[in-house]
Design a protein around this motif. Sequence first.
Motif, short mmCIF file in Angstrom:
data_model
loop_
_atom_site.label_atom_id
_atom_site.label_comp_id
_atom_site.label_asym_id
_atom_site.label_seq_id
_atom_site.Cartn_x
_atom_site.Cartn_y
_atom_site.Cartn_z
N TYR A 1 0.83 -1.21 0.00
CA TYR A 1 0.00 0.00 0.00
C TYR A 1 0.87 1.26 0.00
CZ TYR A 1 -2.97 3.72 1.80
OH TYR A 1 -3.62 4.92 1.98
N LEU A 2 1.89 1.27 0.84
CA LEU A 2 2.75 2.46 0.91
C LEU A 2 3.48 2.67 -0.41
CD1 LEU A 2 4.28 2.03 4.49
CD2 LEU A 2 2.47 3.60 3.78
N LEU A 3 3.95 1.61 -1.04
CA LEU A 3 4.62 1.75 -2.34
C LEU A 3 3.67 2.30 -3.38
CD1 LEU A 3 6.70 -1.55 -2.42
CD2 LEU A 3 7.63 0.76 -2.44
N LEU B 1 8.60 3.37 4.70
CA LEU B 1 8.86 2.17 3.92
C LEU B 1 10.23 1.57 4.24
CD1 LEU B 1 7.33 3.06 0.43
CD2 LEU B 1 6.90 0.98 1.73
N VAL B 2 11.23 2.42 4.48
CA VAL B 2 12.54 1.89 4.86
C VAL B 2 12.43 1.10 6.16
CG1 VAL B 2 14.88 2.51 5.54
CG2 VAL B 2 13.79 3.71 3.65
N GLU C 1 13.35 -6.12 -3.87
CA GLU C 1 12.29 -5.10 -3.87
C GLU C 1 12.77 -3.84 -3.17
OE1 GLU C 1 7.63 -4.67 -2.38
OE2 GLU C 1 8.67 -6.60 -2.25
N PHE C 2 13.49 -4.01 -2.06
CA PHE C 2 14.04 -2.84 -1.36
C PHE C 2 15.04 -2.09 -2.25
CE2 PHE C 2 17.72 -1.25 1.06
CZ PHE C 2 17.10 -0.21 1.74
N GLN C 3 15.87 -2.83 -2.93
CA GLN C 3 16.86 -2.19 -3.80
C GLN C 3 16.17 -1.42 -4.93
OE1 GLN C 3 19.43 -5.41 -4.97
NE2 GLN C 3 20.44 -5.54 -2.97
N LEU D 1 14.14 10.15 -0.24
CA LEU D 1 14.69 9.65 1.02
C LEU D 1 15.63 10.68 1.64
CD1 LEU D 1 15.44 6.00 -0.13
CD2 LEU D 1 13.66 6.71 1.46
N ASP D 2 15.39 10.99 2.92
CA ASP D 2 16.30 11.86 3.67
C ASP D 2 17.51 11.03 4.10
OD1 ASP D 2 16.85 14.42 5.24
OD2 ASP D 2 16.90 12.88 6.81
N ARG D 3 18.69 11.46 3.70
CA ARG D 3 19.89 10.65 3.86
C ARG D 3 20.16 10.31 5.33
NH1 ARG D 3 24.99 12.33 0.28
NH2 ARG D 3 23.29 12.10 -1.23
N LYS D 4 20.15 11.30 6.20
CA LYS D 4 20.47 11.05 7.61
C LYS D 4 19.44 10.12 8.24
CE LYS D 4 21.51 13.44 11.95
NZ LYS D 4 20.65 12.53 12.73
#
Length: 964
Positions: free
Chosen positions: A471-473, A494-495, A534-536, A546-549
């Motif tokens: 759903y989030l994707l 999601l991360v 899928e994560f990759q 995506l916020d790096r920190k």
Amino acid sequence: MALEPTTTTTTTTSSSNGFVAVPDALADLTDAAALPIFNVEQVQLQFPIYDDFVAGQVANNVIILALSSGRILRIDLNKPDEIQDIHLPKKPSESGVIRKMFLDPTASHLIIATSLGENYYLHSQSDTPRPLAKLRGVAIEAIAWSPALPTSSTREILIGAADGNVYEGYIEHSNEFYRKEDKYVKLVYKVPDGGGGGPVTGLWVDTLPGGRLMHWVGKGEQPVVYELGKGGQGGGGGASGLVVSPDVVEQTANPTRFSREEEVPERAFAWLSSQGVFHGRLLVDGSPADLGNRVFGEGKLLSRAQLTNPNGVDGGRKQVSTDHVEAVALTQWHVICLVGRRVVVANRLTGNIVYDQIVLEQGQRAVGLSVDIQKNTFWLFTPQEILEIVPKDEDRDIWKIMLQFEDFEAALQHAHTPVQRDAVAIASGDYLVGKGQYSEAAGVYGKSSKPFEEVALTFIDNDQPDALRKYLLTKLSTYKRSFVMQRVMIAAWLVEVFMAKLNSLDDTIITGAELSETLNPTQTREQLEVVRAEFQDFVTKHKQDLDRKTVYDIISSHGREEELLYYANVVNDYNYVLSYWVQRERWPEALKVLKRQTDAEVFYRYSSVLMTHAATELVDILMRQSNLRPRNLIPALLEYDRNFKGPLSQNQAIRYLQYVVNQLGSTDAAVHNTLVSIYASHSSEDESQLMSYLASQGDEPNFDQDFALRLCIQNHRVLSCAHIYTSMGQYVQAVDLALSHDKIELASIIADRPMSNPTLRKKLWLAVAKKVISQSNGIKAAIEFLKRCNDLLKIEDLIPFFPDFVVIDDFKEEICNALEEYSRSIDALRKEMDESSLTAANIKVDIAALDRRYAIVEPGEKCYVCGLPLLARQFFVFPCQHAFHSDCLGRRVLEQSGAAKGRRIREIQGLISKGLVTGERRERVVRELDGLVADACILCSDYAIRRINEPFVAPGEDLEEWAL
């Protein structure tokens, strides 16, 4: 009896049997605020008609009207002002009034049936109807045209008669008078004896894939028969007919019709009987043996009561209408019925009445209801006018109906607006959740407007992390780039979801437990790889969100090293990756990352530590980078060299610097100085590599010579110092250095270098000679060595260097040779003096002869410039015998001479003409002028060569004079 190609045929016969309709409980979904789906519009004819219409047909945008007078009007709606007026061969009193007309879907073939059994055929390219002799006496009630839609002939057609029989015919247009139009007519179906059949009121033929079939489907010759029960509502009587839905037209800017040879989606049929309208899908796929039963079994009945009295109740009493359904037509989604003076339209799916309007005047009757099956238009004919029934977005409520049927795929297909599609998505998602199909619901919810928190809590409360991830994707993909905050928050969530899933799978594998009842450990490993991939994919696609920190913190908190490094690589955070591997002293991994870098700062930052631990591999990588500044790597190279103890051939700093110098052609003094420093400071006494480098630099080296000289002196590199002195032109210092280290041969080579300065060369050789004589054990050996420069040094130059006790006998031979050489030199000088005296005498004789030189000028000779007699005024004669007037020669010389010479000539001419010079000065000026003007002949000297670019024919000359 079969048609070509194989076809399905449905027939209807009039009967008094009744049929009980199944009630439909669907609610009316029509939006009351919306415009009517259908509208009846009167067609304005552009010409007067004085007779009543008795029949009408429409096909392919062509209207055929039959008048009571026997006339037939053909009107092309694309050209409505061009009307074709056609007359039957016989008068109505002889052949009967036109009863019915049958027009094929292409409007190419028209069959006309009269009340007295006369039948005629009219082709679109003809204006003369031809009688059908083989069909004379057959009361035609219905015709099924060939599905191939031919235009030159009808091909095989089915003809339904009033007696219930069905014929197969073939009609072909011909211009020959005696040739029959109907090639053949044969009976293909006969009502069984005692069958009690009525007229055939409708026929339809369609193409089926694979087999030959008529409807009429079965093992024998008899068709599948569907009859209404007796005693139905409303009693007997009423019209009968069979119609099919028109071709589906795609809703595009340029609509294109489905070919009838292709599969026509949702082709429907409707059978009008005394009980109402029986309708369903005209199936073409499935088992031939069962196809007919399915067609009838899946059909529905719109009862006569529903159509004739939609309201049903008036004042608490059930109303029974005496009207009959006189004609019927099908649109894609609706059934159009002519009920008395009203046009009633019902939805085929629900049975709901969507349009009920009186369109005919009191006492007026309808002639017929016709459908243009190709153009999807609907026409109602009365004796005096033509009406068009126009649908407007008739499928606008189909999505609601499909939603009630829980056919969400069809509902989504027919939803036209974003709001409609959103409503379908929400309903579909709710349905799937109710069925426990959370993963499917996640994909649907993600594209809907259902509140985010409500959907997320649904999956969380039901412990469905996979559905939540899906759903989030999906939701992330629907947000535009401008929704920055939403995208960042969902991506971060999601991360976290991915890391939790990966850890859960890893724990399951490590403990050897089973993840669920359906997955064993092997399948768990496979799922782990799927989720990791899928994560990759997610990170690669949404790295901008995506916020790096935040991502580093989340992944680090879960201890996922592989995912952490993958993310850092995707976002090109190579400093992080390199720092990670360097801190762990994993040099191969660090170098692997470095190979993919292009940022020069990364190389500068990590070059020192990598040169210390992996110098060879690092240099390999550095040599493939063209965007580096080698001087920024010098600190790392020097630090490496300080700790390096091997031979120069294995020194990686030298290898890289040599590459920079030789392959990249660097001229940076810092690079060259570093290379000299490493060469000079090495512990080896071998100077060959340093000398090779110095020699390759030539006379204008890129290194700092003073710096290199200090280094070489400091490290006792004699050969290199001498080379540098020599390249700087300091030969004296180079020779002194070589002699101070007793390198006589080196000093001799250096002394021979200044070939253009004999004095310096002699001085250098004297220094070498002094050293040689002082070290020589024998005089003879010293003299033999010094013969290498006997062109500079004589015996008398060397005598002062010998010891005082040397006797002259040791030099006797050399002194005699020197005296003889002096004698030969004196003789040569004397001979040269004699030759010079003779040459001077000859020159004096030639000068005296010049004063007596002359040239002969003939009386009639002319100036080579103006062509006038030469003797008329002052002139010049040249040794080449060319002669010119002095003024003509002066003008030509001014034209061809340079600016300075021309200016001087004009200046002298001005002085003479104005009388500004007199006496001896005037004579000198005149002689100078003559010298300037008569310096050379203008025809055969350099003047002539400079005229090479001038045209042969001068401007203004008559070109005809040069014609051959």
